[in-house]
Design an enzyme around this catalytic site. Sequence first.
Site, short mmCIF file in Angstrom:
data_model
loop_
_atom_site.label_atom_id
_atom_site.label_comp_id
_atom_site.label_asym_id
_atom_site.label_seq_id
_atom_site.Cartn_x
_atom_site.Cartn_y
_atom_site.Cartn_z
N ASN A 210 39.85 10.56 20.48
CA ASN A 210 41.01 11.52 19.50
C ASN A 210 42.39 11.99 20.78
OD1 ASN A 210 41.42 14.34 20.01
ND2 ASN A 210 39.15 13.89 18.60
N ASP A 279 34.09 14.39 13.97
CA ASP A 279 32.73 14.51 13.03
C ASP A 279 31.77 13.53 12.51
OD1 ASP A 279 34.92 16.61 12.14
OD2 ASP A 279 36.04 15.46 10.90
N PRO A 306 27.25 17.73 14.77
CA PRO A 306 26.36 18.46 14.41
C PRO A 306 27.92 19.77 14.29
CG PRO A 306 26.27 18.21 16.65
CD PRO A 306 26.04 17.27 15.90
#
Length: 400
Positions: A210, A279, A306
């Site tokens: 990202n 995620d 996680p």
Amino acid sequence: MQRLTNRQILLGITGGIAAYKSAELTRNLRAAGADVRVVMTPAATEFITPLTLQALSGNPVHLHMLDAEAEAGMGHIELARWADLILVAPATADFMARLATGQGNDLLSTLCLASDAPLCLAPAMNQAMWRDTATQHNAALLSERGVQLFGPGVGEQACGDTGPGRMLEPMEIAQRTAEQFDAGLLTGKTVFITAGPTREAIDPVRYISNHSSGKMGYALAQAAADAGATVKLISGPVNLAEPARMQRVQVDSAEQMLAASLEGIEQCDIFIAAAAVADYRPTAVAEHKMKKGKEEVMELHLVKNPDIVATVANHAQRPFTVGFAAETRDVLQYARGKLARKKLDLIIANDVSRSDIGFNSDQNAVTVISAEQELELPCTPKRQLASQLIRLIADQYHSQ
Ligand code: PMT
């Protein structure tokens, strides 16, 4: 001694027999968390080698004004500005005389003149030299100007005399140095901060990631160190230099970030999750670069990563845990949900739909949300915002 955590101490050593004790003093200061840079006068090098001090301080030793190599590393004016405090131990009668008359005839005396940092001296000399009217006059003059004198102590001297003039023991000097600093808001506390993006490998050359630059997390780490904390910065891949005064652990994936976050978590007082963690990750990483096939659509299978901040918040020895919420709509509502679901103490919500704040910008605007209250912090450079956030987090931590 906790007040020395992250403090930048310039230790000056002048030419006296007590210079051998400066080695232990350097160790004491470093053990208390200070960053120590040593400056030696030419006479000091007759008593103890620069190499010893370099090894113990972990930094190059500065010897001469006109040393091109040292100036290229950290110039003398930069060094004068770097110091939070200058400590000269031992300080000889000659050095005190030169200071009293404002001379700048070697690197150390020049630094004392050029720096605005508080100046402390640990005098060490023969008892007759200490008692001499000129030395007493110089000591009084320096005290009047705000220079702190640590000692000298009274006792047996290297020359066989007994009387005042012994340098105080290194531990006492370190203690008196620590007392010159106010306790920071987070002095004695350990803070872990995650920052930057994670990269989830698809094959050896591709990954999912990202736009996080790490600027917000790095600014928080800097502000926490400024507040006196011992900081571990757990960083995803970013283009930011390693900050001074902290431990940086570099990771790629969410799983690596989780492992680095849990290592030593029992010692962590405050955990701040500023990282933008993926995620999901691919269920499997291809061993070789995946080749373009004939099919127009390619399916990638992902598995949930996680949740790092939730794992920390649910740990048996949980620290005070702070998360961020990066949202593009219904920012506060989603943030409140994450605060409760992840069992956080605080969440800092930012609107990442705006290009002027959030991801990869130099400023941010956030709302700090706890179970009891919400506080809006308007658009501010990330470094300033980080200081405000650390103050808020420290207040909440101390009031729990
Ligand atoms: O790095 P910059 O360019 O300066 O940008 C700063 C920032 C926008 C990345 C930062 O301010 C920010 O909002 N960070 C959190 C980004 C994020 O992943 O938010 P989230 O709402 O998806 O996650 C909520 C919280 O859970 C976050 O604290 C996140 O670190 C944490 N999390 C999320 C997923 C996961 N698997 N583990 C986590 O710990």
